[in-house]
Design a protein around this motif. Structure first.
Motif, PDB file in Angstrom:
ATOM      1  N   VAL A 123      44.652  26.095  31.925  1.00 30.34           N
ATOM      2  CA  VAL A 123      45.261  27.197  31.203  1.00 30.34           C
ATOM      3  C   VAL A 123      46.682  27.110  31.068  1.00 30.34           C
ATOM      4  N   PRO A 124      47.236  27.287  29.902  1.00 24.46           N
ATOM      5  CA  PRO A 124      48.852  27.073  29.909  1.00 24.46           C
ATOM      6  C   PRO A 124      49.714  27.868  30.854  1.00 24.46           C
ATOM      7  N   VAL A 125      50.680  27.218  31.547  1.00 23.59           N
ATOM      8  CA  VAL A 125      51.691  27.810  32.338  1.00 23.59           C
ATOM      9  C   VAL A 125      52.451  28.837  31.494  1.00 23.59           C
ATOM     10  N   GLY A 126      52.445  30.052  32.139  1.00 21.04           N
ATOM     11  CA  GLY A 126      53.403  31.002  31.311  1.00 21.04           C
ATOM     12  C   GLY A 126      52.243  32.062  30.810  1.00 21.04           C
ATOM     13  N   ARG A 127      51.012  32.001  30.777  1.00 17.02           N
ATOM     14  CA  ARG A 127      50.062  32.954  30.169  1.00 17.02           C
ATOM     15  C   ARG A 127      50.174  34.073  31.322  1.00 17.02           C
ATOM     16  N   ALA A 128      50.023  35.551  30.765  1.00 21.58           N
ATOM     17  CA  ALA A 128      49.924  36.547  31.663  1.00 21.58           C
ATOM     18  C   ALA A 128      48.645  36.965  32.063  1.00 21.58           C
ATOM     19  N   PHE A 129      48.282  37.327  33.132  1.00 19.75           N
ATOM     20  CA  PHE A 129      46.978  37.972  33.675  1.00 19.75           C
ATOM     21  C   PHE A 129      47.092  39.492  34.050  1.00 19.75           C
ATOM     22  N   THR A 130      46.303  40.192  33.446  1.00 20.99           N
ATOM     23  CA  THR A 130      46.395  41.583  33.937  1.00 20.99           C
ATOM     24  C   THR A 130      44.831  42.147  34.594  1.00 20.99           C
ATOM     25  N   GLY A 131      44.617  43.185  34.970  1.00 22.71           N
ATOM     26  CA  GLY A 131      43.435  43.445  35.706  1.00 22.71           C
ATOM     27  C   GLY A 131      42.380  44.067  34.652  1.00 22.71           C
ATOM     28  N   VAL A 132      41.136  43.783  34.827  1.00 21.53           N
ATOM     29  CA  VAL A 132      40.005  44.171  34.272  1.00 21.53           C
ATOM     30  C   VAL A 132      39.650  45.623  34.439  1.00 21.53           C
ATOM     31  N   ASP A 133      40.072  46.490  33.763  1.00 19.33           N
ATOM     32  CA  ASP A 133      39.519  48.005  34.046  1.00 19.33           C
ATOM     33  C   ASP A 133      40.323  48.548  35.174  1.00 19.33           C
ATOM     34  N   THR A 134      41.110  48.086  35.445  1.00 14.32           N
ATOM     35  CA  THR A 134      42.220  48.744  36.508  1.00 14.32           C
ATOM     36  C   THR A 134      43.565  48.315  36.377  1.00 14.32           C
ATOM     37  N   VAL A 135      44.481  49.284  37.136  1.00 14.69           N
ATOM     38  CA  VAL A 135      45.894  49.051  37.272  1.00 14.69           C
ATOM     39  C   VAL A 135      45.959  48.227  38.313  1.00 14.69           C
ATOM     40  N   THR A 136      46.670  46.938  38.377  1.00 15.84           N
ATOM     41  CA  THR A 136      46.971  45.960  39.489  1.00 15.84           C
ATOM     42  C   THR A 136      48.026  45.191  39.141  1.00 15.84           C
ATOM     43  N   GLN A 137      48.603  44.521  40.017  1.00 25.22           N
ATOM     44  CA  GLN A 137      49.957  43.864  39.643  1.00 25.22           C
ATOM     45  C   GLN A 137      49.934  42.806  38.598  1.00 25.22           C
ATOM     46  N   THR A 138      50.690  42.746  37.671  1.00 34.13           N
ATOM     47  CA  THR A 138      50.522  41.799  36.502  1.00 34.13           C
ATOM     48  C   THR A 138      51.025  40.493  36.943  1.00 34.13           C
ATOM     49  N   MET A 139      50.418  39.226  36.761  1.00 30.71           N
ATOM     50  CA  MET A 139      50.670  38.047  37.400  1.00 30.71           C
ATOM     51  C   MET A 139      50.956  37.258  36.076  1.00 30.71           C
ATOM     52  N   ILE A 140      51.703  36.069  36.513  1.00 31.18           N
ATOM     53  CA  ILE A 140      51.919  35.085  35.223  1.00 31.18           C
ATOM     54  C   ILE A 140      51.638  33.683  35.741  1.00 31.18           C
ATOM     55  N   LEU A 141      51.185  32.945  35.019  1.00 26.63           N
ATOM     56  CA  LEU A 141      50.431  31.789  35.656  1.00 26.63           C
ATOM     57  C   LEU A 141      51.342  30.649  35.673  1.00 26.63           C
ATOM     58  N   ALA A 142      51.369  29.898  37.027  1.00 24.74           N
ATOM     59  CA  ALA A 142      52.336  28.856  37.338  1.00 24.74           C
ATOM     60  C   ALA A 142      51.658  27.698  37.280  1.00 24.74           C
ATOM     61  N   GLY A 143      50.327  27.694  37.708  1.00 26.26           N
ATOM     62  CA  GLY A 143      49.740  26.267  37.835  1.00 26.26           C
ATOM     63  C   GLY A 143      48.204  26.448  37.716  1.00 26.26           C
ATOM     64  N   SER A 144      47.431  25.324  37.099  1.00 27.90           N
ATOM     65  CA  SER A 144      46.148  25.917  36.836  1.00 27.90           C
ATOM     66  C   SER A 144      45.318  24.352  36.943  1.00 27.90           C
ATOM     67  N   SER A 145      44.157  24.474  37.412  1.00 33.35           N
ATOM     68  CA  SER A 145      43.226  23.251  37.694  1.00 33.35           C
ATOM     69  C   SER A 145      42.419  23.599  36.333  1.00 33.35           C
ATOM     70  N   ASP A 146      41.788  22.733  36.132  1.00 29.59           N
ATOM     71  CA  ASP A 146      40.828  22.475  34.854  1.00 29.59           C
ATOM     72  C   ASP A 146      39.647  23.709  35.343  1.00 29.59           C
ATOM     73  N   ALA A 147      39.288  24.436  34.256  1.00 24.24           N
ATOM     74  CA  ALA A 147      38.251  25.389  34.512  1.00 24.24           C
ATOM     75  C   ALA A 147      37.468  25.720  32.938  1.00 24.24           C
ATOM     76  N   SER A 148      36.480  26.359  32.924  1.00 18.43           N
ATOM     77  CA  SER A 148      35.650  26.354  32.095  1.00 18.43           C
ATOM     78  C   SER A 148      36.126  27.700  31.382  1.00 18.43           C
ATOM     79  N   VAL A 149      36.497  27.967  30.056  1.00 15.77           N
ATOM     80  CA  VAL A 149      36.786  29.130  29.292  1.00 15.77           C
ATOM     81  C   VAL A 149      35.968  29.428  28.157  1.00 15.77           C
ATOM     82  N   SER A 150      35.910  30.561  27.886  1.00 17.38           N
ATOM     83  CA  SER A 150      34.917  30.808  26.625  1.00 17.38           C
ATOM     84  C   SER A 150      35.513  32.148  25.844  1.00 17.38           C
ATOM     85  N   ALA A 151      34.974  32.222  24.588  1.00 14.89           N
ATOM     86  CA  ALA A 151      35.403  33.169  23.531  1.00 14.89           C
ATOM     87  C   ALA A 151      34.128  33.596  22.828  1.00 14.89           C
ATOM     88  N   THR A 152      33.915  34.793  22.342  1.00  9.21           N
ATOM     89  CA  THR A 152      32.832  35.208  21.531  1.00  9.21           C
ATOM     90  C   THR A 152      33.092  35.775  20.264  1.00  9.21           C
TER      91      THR A 152
END
Length: 470
Positions: A279-308
């Motif tokens: 995942v590109p560094v700098g992408r934001a991450f927010t909670g799913v159906d909950t208020v939680t601390q917002t994160m920003i990506l600093a490093g990523s290994s390869d992972a499977s991603v999908s969209a429908t």
């Protein structure tokens, strides 16, 4: 998914949990599990905890406390690990919470003029720069450990994300913070790991329906239709009508279409796009159906991603598609209805009527207060399947009581990643049980009431004599 040609009433209910519930540490929606989340697609992960950190003194409103500050680990749902920094100092983070990748406009960065500088810091510090000797030399520090580099980077980010004064206790980490803040420049928001835009389209049988545009940072994306498509003879094609097979990769900017046979019964079908990539560094991450601390990506290994993405079709009458997008700047959720049928699509929202002509599109923003859970449901025609969007609008860094200081005697250090024991005290992490908190939120929602918005829609051909049902 929805499609019929008779007059019908549809309801859109946006249910908001009171913002004051954020004091409980999290908010969870009472919506059914089978719901579409705005901004679907891309990376999802589970928060494991603060992993690499050191001590940072933070001054807020004239009061200074010490916090563990550094890199969090998130376990990617598609395998692999994401490393993130906090961009939401005042909000608690729950270990075990689900996160999803999102754009800056749907996060706490939406109105932050320094968002680009935060991205520059990420690109030019640890862990992207893993040569700590070189990083120390650039920053004018004698040396840097991983812990000092992570703390110095987090402190610099907090200056820009939350406007707090954050000073690492270690002098070398301090030097890194000062250098990062003095050198930072604007860097554009990165592309999503994988997104399909729009996520729903509509049209008529005997045509190709789309386009659905692939937005991705991956080198190769593979597309497969669902079982419903195969049963109805629907194929995935390009703009020229040429089939796109499951073993042929598409790339960023590719346009996908659903080819629906002539004479097909009114219905719907979906496709799923998948990729394996970091995942590109700098992408934001927010909670799913909950208020939680917002994160920003600093490093990523390869992972499977999908969209429908989904296509709806009807042989006559209105042929709508509906999507949702969290819009922090507008203070709500944008509901976009598009009509590719041969009759107008009419709906009513908060007493105002909207008419979308054949071939037209309209976006209506459903107001949702920051920190509130919402449920937006639009019923299908004649009892058919409709749309449901749930989530929590989490756009502000103005949390209350999210941070927990650590003691000077090392007795209250942050727990390691994955440890959800009672002594966790890091940059807002908490050992609270998300399921229990969800139940509390639901109970308070029932006790406190909810704001409800209604949408009704009907075909123009049968609009006369319409009655409004609840």
């Amino acid at each position: 998914m929805l499609l019929a040609r008779k007059r019908v009433l549809a309801r859109c209910a946006a249910t908001a949990v009171a913002a004051g519930l954020t004091a409980a540490g999290a908010i969870a929606t009472a919506a059914p599990a089978a719901a579409d989340a705005p901004g679907t697609g891309g990376a999802t992960a589970t928060l494991e905890g603060l992993q690499i950190y050191d001590r940072v003194d933070v001054t807020v409103d004239g009061r200074t406390h010490t916090y563990g500050a550094g890199l969090f680990n998130l376990a990617a749902d598609g395998g692999g690990t994401y490393q993130t920094y906090c961009i939401d100092f005042g909000t608690a983070a729950q270990n075990g919470t689900q996160y999803r990748e999102t754009g800056w406009d749907s996060s706490t960065l939406h109105d932050n003029p320094d968002a680009g500088k935060i991205n520059w810091i990420l690109q030019n510090s640890y862990p992207v720069v893993d040569d700590l000797n070189a990083l120390a030399a650039e920053a004018g520090a004698e040396s840097l450990t991983e812990e000092q580099a992570a703390a110095g980077t987090q402190a610099a980010i907090w200056h820009l994300s939350d406007g707090v004064e954050a000073v690492p206790q270690n002098e070398n980490a301090q030097a890194l913070t000062e250098w990062l803040l003095s050198a930072a420049e604007d860097v554009a928001e990165p592309s999503p790991s994988l997104q399909l835009n729009p996520s729903q389209v509509s049209g008529t049988p005997g045509s190709i329906i789309g386009p659905v545009t692939v937005e991705t940072s991956a080198d190769a994306v593979y597309v497969a239709p669902d079982a419903a498509a195969a049963e109805q003879g629907v194929t995935i094609v390009d703009a020229n009508g040429e089939p796109i097979s499951e073993d042929v990769a598409v790339t960023d900017g590719s346009e996908l279409y659903f080819s629906v046979p002539e004479g097909a019964e009114d219905g719907s079908a979906s496709l799923t796009a998948t990729a394996t990539s970091s995942v590109p560094v700098g992408r934001a991450f927010t909670g799913v159906d909950t208020v939680t601390q917002t994160m920003i990506l600093a490093g990523s290994s390869d992972a499977s991603v999908s969209a429908t993405a989904t296509a709806n079709w009807a042989s006559e009458g209105p042929a709508p598609a509906v999507t949702a997008h969290e819009n922090c700047a507008a203070g709500g959720v944008d509901i976009t209805a598009t009509n590719e049928g041969d009759e107008p699509f009419v709906f009513e929202l908060e007493g105002e009527e909207y008419e979308i002509p054949a071939g037209g599109s309209e976006t209506v923003t459903v107001p949702v207060e920051d920190g509130q859970a919402y449920e937006i449901t639009i019923a299908g025609l004649d009892g058919g399947e409709g749309w449901e969007f749930t989530g929590v609008l989490d756009c502000s860094t103005n949390g209350d009581g999210g941070m927990e200081p650590i003691g000077d005697d090392d007795s209250n250090e942050p727990s390691p990643a994955g440890d959800t024991g009672p002594d966790l005290a890091d940059t807002g992490s908490s050992s609270g049980n998300p399921a229990m908190i969800a139940g509390i939120a639901v109970a308070l929602l029932v006790a406190g009431g909810a704001a409800v918005f209604f949408i009704r829609r009907r075909s123009a051909a049968s609009a006369s004599g319409a009655s409004a049902d609840d």
